[in-house]
Design an enzyme around this catalytic site. Structure first.
Site, PDB file in Angstrom:
ATOM      1  N   HIS A   1      41.131  36.114  37.615  1.00  0.00           N
ATOM      2  CA  HIS A   1      40.712  35.162  36.588  1.00  0.00           C
ATOM      3  C   HIS A   1      41.736  34.055  36.478  1.00  0.00           C
ATOM      4  CE1 HIS A   1      39.003  33.552  32.953  1.00  0.00           C
ATOM      5  NE2 HIS A   1      37.932  34.220  33.288  1.00  0.00           N
TER       6      HIS A   1
ATOM      7  N   ASP B   1      32.408  40.157  35.273  1.00  0.00           N
ATOM      8  CA  ASP B   1      31.300  40.325  36.216  1.00  0.00           C
ATOM      9  C   ASP B   1      31.296  41.676  36.916  1.00  0.00           C
ATOM     10  OD1 ASP B   1      30.001  37.749  36.062  1.00  0.00           O
ATOM     11  OD2 ASP B   1      31.913  36.976  36.763  1.00  0.00           O
TER      12      ASP B   1
HETATM   13  C1  LIG Z   1      38.131  33.711  39.284  1.00  0.00           C
HETATM   14  C2  LIG Z   1      38.858  32.961  40.378  1.00  0.00           C
HETATM   15  C3  LIG Z   1      37.920  31.870  40.934  1.00  0.00           C
HETATM   16  C4  LIG Z   1      40.101  32.296  39.803  1.00  0.00           C
HETATM   17  O1  LIG Z   1      40.583  31.451  40.773  1.00  0.00           O
HETATM   18  P1  LIG Z   1      42.000  30.719  40.754  1.00  0.00           P
HETATM   19  O2  LIG Z   1      42.647  30.789  39.422  1.00  0.00           O
HETATM   20  O3  LIG Z   1      41.769  29.394  41.356  1.00  0.00           O
HETATM   21  O4  LIG Z   1      42.867  31.636  41.709  1.00  0.00           O
HETATM   22  P2  LIG Z   1      42.903  31.518  43.289  1.00  0.00           P
HETATM   23  O5  LIG Z   1      41.552  31.575  43.873  1.00  0.00           O
HETATM   24  O6  LIG Z   1      43.765  30.331  43.632  1.00  0.00           O
HETATM   25  O7  LIG Z   1      43.667  32.863  43.632  1.00  0.00           O
HETATM   26  C5  LIG Z   1      45.103  33.054  43.475  1.00  0.00           C
HETATM   27  C6  LIG Z   1      45.526  34.151  44.447  1.00  0.00           C
HETATM   28  O8  LIG Z   1      44.936  35.398  44.089  1.00  0.00           O
HETATM   29  C7  LIG Z   1      44.044  35.847  45.126  1.00  0.00           C
HETATM   30  N1  LIG Z   1      42.785  36.283  44.516  1.00  0.00           N
HETATM   31  C8  LIG Z   1      42.215  35.746  43.423  1.00  0.00           C
HETATM   32  N2  LIG Z   1      41.069  36.376  43.170  1.00  0.00           N
HETATM   33  C9  LIG Z   1      40.934  37.315  44.118  1.00  0.00           C
HETATM   34  C10 LIG Z   1      39.955  38.272  44.386  1.00  0.00           C
HETATM   35  N3  LIG Z   1      38.867  38.366  43.612  1.00  0.00           N
HETATM   36  N4  LIG Z   1      40.105  39.083  45.436  1.00  0.00           N
HETATM   37  C11 LIG Z   1      41.198  38.986  46.231  1.00  0.00           C
HETATM   38  N5  LIG Z   1      42.161  38.087  46.030  1.00  0.00           N
HETATM   39  C12 LIG Z   1      42.039  37.254  44.998  1.00  0.00           C
HETATM   40  C13 LIG Z   1      43.788  34.614  45.993  1.00  0.00           C
HETATM   41  O9  LIG Z   1      43.445  34.948  47.304  1.00  0.00           O
HETATM   42  C14 LIG Z   1      45.093  33.886  45.887  1.00  0.00           C
HETATM   43  O10 LIG Z   1      46.023  34.525  46.725  1.00  0.00           O
HETATM   44  P3  LIG Z   1      47.094  33.667  47.565  1.00  0.00           P
HETATM   45  O11 LIG Z   1      47.916  32.973  46.523  1.00  0.00           O
HETATM   46  O12 LIG Z   1      47.808  34.698  48.348  1.00  0.00           O
HETATM   47  O13 LIG Z   1      46.278  32.710  48.390  1.00  0.00           O
HETATM   48  C15 LIG Z   1      39.265  33.934  41.519  1.00  0.00           C
HETATM   49  O14 LIG Z   1      40.040  34.985  40.990  1.00  0.00           O
HETATM   50  C16 LIG Z   1      38.058  34.473  42.269  1.00  0.00           C
HETATM   51  O15 LIG Z   1      37.571  33.806  43.186  1.00  0.00           O
HETATM   52  N6  LIG Z   1      37.530  35.681  41.890  1.00  0.00           N
HETATM   53  C17 LIG Z   1      36.361  36.210  42.515  1.00  0.00           C
HETATM   54  C18 LIG Z   1      35.112  35.559  41.918  1.00  0.00           C
HETATM   55  C19 LIG Z   1      34.822  36.036  40.528  1.00  0.00           C
HETATM   56  O16 LIG Z   1      34.851  37.226  40.232  1.00  0.00           O
HETATM   57  N7  LIG Z   1      34.507  35.067  39.656  1.00  0.00           N
HETATM   58  C20 LIG Z   1      34.143  35.351  38.290  1.00  0.00           C
HETATM   59  C21 LIG Z   1      35.207  34.889  37.334  1.00  0.00           C
HETATM   60  S1  LIG Z   1      34.839  35.431  35.687  1.00  0.00           S
END
Ligand SMILES: CC(C)(COP(=O)(O)OP(=O)(O)OC[C@H]1O[C@@H](n2cnc3c(N)ncnc32)[C@H](O)[C@@H]1OP(=O)(O)O)[C@@H](O)C(=O)NCCC(=O)NCCS
Length: 371
Positions: free
Chosen positions: A257, A308
């Site tokens: 998140h 989710d």
């Molecule tokens: C929610 C979300 C978009 C937040 O994104 P964000 O704050 O931009 O964080 P990032 O996508 O930049 O991720 C930061 C790090 O954590 C990792 N990470 C984040 N969510 C992850 C996940 N669900 N599974 C595996 N790794 C994850 C990323 O790969 C990244 O690692 P790195 O720094 O080694 O590259 C992200 O956690 C995600 O894509 N989750 C899955 C989708 C989801 O469940 N969305 C619903 C949100 S309520």
């Protein structure tokens, strides 16, 4: 000017509607834990729109208004019948239907506070009928007329399945609606606020928000969680499947998140409901698989489950088609989107940030013959 990627940490609006502080989510100062245990979705709708809880008469009036406005123009259903129903995603159908509802609302561009509130009621009432109607039409069935006296959560399940739900199903679905109702300045709410800050209408705001919610990094994650659980298939396959994804640096849907660090406070409620419902429906393995995935991700990535993750097995246990999970998120979040839209109108300023330009320096136009 330096850009902040993903606007992380940027405070882009003031709001009285909801807050996330130290991993605690509140709606108008009420802890989400308290509301989930005690409130109906209708009470939460009132709370978000009026920034206070209703008394009995006010709640009765809102409930009656939602009931009176639940039917949708036949044109919405006729339009669905023209879609490529084998392939169209319900979120695309929903996005189009909400836009079309605006076409049939003669007050769509009437911008008084009273008219906007009337549209709020209409949208919240009709979106449940739209989502359930679409589900029935694509199965070759006729939509079921609402029975609003059942209450919002029960009526939704009734219109979807054609039979009145059991008390435990109503409890679970009501909790899910309460938990998804608002979430500060999430991507779709921000989208809605940006849209209406141009003084565009409520239907445009909600249509834009639905478009943003559709993406798998936002509301679309719950459907992807169920897809993953279906692909894994059994408890024995969890370790290999998840480990392979982690080794390939793939994201696991339903985890992580932008704002929460220790954990998403909504997830625990859905986890409890998931355990209860999967047992009742004779699919306890779905819950056991979810827990195993959860433990692996927490241990290896230190990423907690978000809203989710366990909502997927809850909705599956309620007999809901997997591609309806995100539209159901939209049904609930409409209450929050509307609250934010009304708040934006009440103290509006155009939202227009800047961009850091990283393209080439000044260039001279070269005629097409010389390029
Ligand atoms: C929610 C979300 C978009 C937040 O994104 P964000 O704050 O931009 O964080 P990032 O996508 O930049 O991720 C930061 C790090 O954590 C990792 N990470 C984040 N969510 C992850 C996940 N669900 N599974 C595996 N790794 C994850 C990323 O790969 C990244 O690692 P790195 O720094 O080694 O590259 C992200 O956690 C995600 O894509 N989750 C899955 C989708 C989801 O469940 N969305 C619903 C949100 S309520």
């Amino acid at each position: 000017m330096t850009a902040t990627r993903g606007l992380e940490g940027i405070v882009a609006a003031e709001t009285k509607i909801s807050s996330i502080i130290d991993d605690t989510l509140t709606y108008v100062g009420y802890d989400i834990d308290d509301l989930t245990e005690n409130a109906t979705f209708e009470e939460v709708v009132y709370l978000l729109w009026h920034t206070r809880l209703p008394n009995k008469a006010e709640l009765a009036e809102l409930t009656q208004s939602l009931a009176d406005n639940a039917e949708v123009p036949q044109a919405i259903f006729d339009q669905f019948k023209t879609y490529p129903l084998d392939t169209v995603h319900p979120m695309a159908a929903l996005r189009s239907a909400i836009s079309l509802l605006g076409v049939y609302d003669s007050e769509a561009d009437e911008m008084s506070t009273e008219a906007n509130y009337r549209k709020a009621i209409r949208l919240q009432a009709k979106i449940a009928t739209v989502v359930t109607g679409f589900s029935r039409i694509r199965k070759g069935l006729e939509p079921i007329a609402p029975k609003p006296e059942l209450g919002y959560a029960a009526n939704f399940l009734y219109m979807l399945h054609g039979k009145e739900p059991a008390p435990i199903e109503i409890e679970a679905f009501n909790k899910a609606l309460v938990l998804h109702a608002d979430h500060e300045l999430n991507a779709s709410t921000f989208t809605a606020r940006v849209c209406v800050a141009t003084l565009s209408d409520v239907y445009s705001g909600i249509t834009s928000a639905i478009g943003a919610l559709k993406g798998p990094l936002h509301g679309g994650a719950n459907e992807q969680v169920m897809k993953m659980l279906s692909e894994i298939g059994s408890l024995d396959n969890v370790e290999n499947y998840i480990q392979t994804k982690l080794n390939n640096k793939e994201k696991i849907m339903g985890f992580g998140h932008r704002v929460y660090r220790k954990g998403d406070p909504r997830a625990k409620h859905l986890r409890v409901m998931s355990e209860k419902l999967t047992k009742l429906t004779g699919k306890p393995e779905l819950y056991d698989m979810s827990v195993k995935i959860h433990d692996m991700i927490v241990e290896q990535k230190n990423l907690p489950a978000n809203v989710d993750f366990f909502s997927a097995s809850v909705y599956d246990s309620l007999g809901i088609e997997h591609d309806l999970f995100t539209p159901i998120f939209a049904v609930s979040r409409t209450s929050g989107w509307i609250a934010h839209i009304l708040e934006q109108y009440a103290n509006n300023r155009l939202i227009r940030p800047r961009a850091e330009y990283v393209g080439p320096g000044m260039q001279k136009y070269v005629s097409i013959e010389e390029r």
